[in-house]
Design an enzyme around this catalytic site. Structure first.
Site, PDB file in Angstrom:
ATOM      1  CG  ASN A  97      -1.930  -1.122   1.177  1.00 38.30           C
ATOM      2  OD1 ASN A  97      -2.519  -1.374   0.135  1.00 38.30           O
ATOM      3  ND2 ASN A  97      -2.139  -1.802   2.295  1.00 38.30           N
ATOM      4  CB  VAL A 106       3.027   1.034   9.186  1.00 38.93           C
ATOM      5  CG1 VAL A 106       4.398   1.138   9.837  1.00 38.93           C
ATOM      6  CG2 VAL A 106       2.022   0.438  10.158  1.00 38.93           C
ATOM      7  CG  HIS A 110       4.257  -2.390   5.358  1.00 35.99           C
ATOM      8  ND1 HIS A 110       4.338  -1.031   5.591  1.00 35.99           N
ATOM      9  CD2 HIS A 110       2.932  -2.683   5.279  1.00 35.99           C
ATOM     10  CE1 HIS A 110       3.119  -0.524   5.663  1.00 35.99           C
ATOM     11  NE2 HIS A 110       2.251  -1.501   5.466  1.00 35.99           N
TER      12      HIS A 110
HETATM   13  P1  5GP Z   1      -0.785  -1.005   5.803  1.00 31.47           P
HETATM   14  O1  5GP Z   1      -2.246  -0.658   5.874  1.00 31.47           O
HETATM   15  O2  5GP Z   1       0.086   0.133   6.261  1.00 31.47           O
HETATM   16  O3  5GP Z   1      -0.398  -1.550   4.456  1.00 31.47           O
HETATM   17  O4  5GP Z   1      -0.578  -2.229   6.804  1.00 31.47           O
HETATM   18  C1  5GP Z   1      -0.042  -2.117   8.076  1.00 31.47           C
HETATM   19  C2  5GP Z   1      -0.084  -3.503   8.695  1.00 31.47           C
HETATM   20  O5  5GP Z   1       0.726  -3.496   9.844  1.00 31.47           O
HETATM   21  C3  5GP Z   1      -1.482  -3.940   9.127  1.00 31.47           C
HETATM   22  O6  5GP Z   1      -1.812  -5.163   8.457  1.00 31.47           O
HETATM   23  C4  5GP Z   1      -1.361  -4.122  10.637  1.00 31.47           C
HETATM   24  O7  5GP Z   1      -2.105  -5.207  11.126  1.00 31.47           O
HETATM   25  C5  5GP Z   1       0.131  -4.323  10.807  1.00 31.47           C
HETATM   26  N1  5GP Z   1       0.645  -3.878  12.100  1.00 31.47           N
HETATM   27  C6  5GP Z   1       0.429  -2.667  12.700  1.00 31.47           C
HETATM   28  N2  5GP Z   1       1.088  -2.596  13.862  1.00 31.47           N
HETATM   29  C7  5GP Z   1       1.751  -3.771  13.993  1.00 31.47           C
HETATM   30  C8  5GP Z   1       2.615  -4.276  15.006  1.00 31.47           C
HETATM   31  O8  5GP Z   1       2.921  -3.636  16.012  1.00 31.47           O
HETATM   32  N3  5GP Z   1       3.110  -5.530  14.812  1.00 31.47           N
HETATM   33  C9  5GP Z   1       2.819  -6.278  13.706  1.00 31.47           C
HETATM   34  N4  5GP Z   1       3.356  -7.491  13.616  1.00 31.47           N
HETATM   35  N5  5GP Z   1       1.996  -5.819  12.734  1.00 31.47           N
HETATM   36  C10 5GP Z   1       1.473  -4.584  12.878  1.00 31.47           C
END
Ligand code: 5GP
Length: 125
Positions: A97, A106, A110
């Site tokens: 994303n 985040v 990733h």
């Molecule tokens: P995005 O929406 O930014 O592509 O995805 C962020 C991802 O990070 C989400 O799937 C969320 O569940 C994951 N996430 C957020 N905080 C943490 C964390 O502290 N530890 C882990 N393992 N995953 C996290």
């Protein structure tokens, strides 16, 4: 809150803290370029996040600023995680994303790796 993919890197983001060992994670793979760990809120039977060790906000930032060896190392690590998890033959999905419309939450690049089930069509409409 979603991420502005054009913003400067903030080293207080949660994945920067994971990389520094300040917050625990369920690591499944690590090398010089990347760390892979299970998502805290899995959206599939297997849901792993692969992150580069360098400070990059998003795929946009990474593809524009990382040197070739860093890009190659990260992409090879993502492939290695898929192989390590035995997902090549059944298949798996990668997703990154970037910014507000994609709902990036985040601000550290990733790649999501989903697998372990038939994942259905690419996007829900
Ligand atoms: P995005 O929406 O930014 O592509 O995805 C962020 C991802 O990070 C989400 O799937 C969320 O569940 C994951 N996430 C957020 N905080 C943490 C964390 O502290 N530890 C882990 N393992 N995953 C996290």
């Amino acid at each position: 809150m979603t991420v502005d993919a054009t913003s400067a890197y903030d080293d207080q983001n949660i994945f920067a803290k994971i990389l520094r060992g300040e917050i625990p994670c369920d690591t499944i793979y690590e090398d010089d370029h990347a760390l892979a760990f299970r998502d805290i809120n899995p959206q599939a039977p297997i849901h792993v996040l692969v992150i580069p060790k360098g400070a990059f906000v998003s795929w946009d930032d990474f593809s524009a600023k990382a040197d070739d060896a860093t890009i190659a190392g990260f992409i090879r690590a993502v492939g290695e995680v898929g192989r390590m998890l035995g997902l090549v033959e059944p298949g798996y999905r990668l997703l990154a994303n970037i910014g507000h419309d994609a709902h990036q939450e985040v601000a550290h690049l990733h790649v999501h790796l989903f697998g372990g089930a038939k994942l259905g069509p690419m996007l829900a409409r």
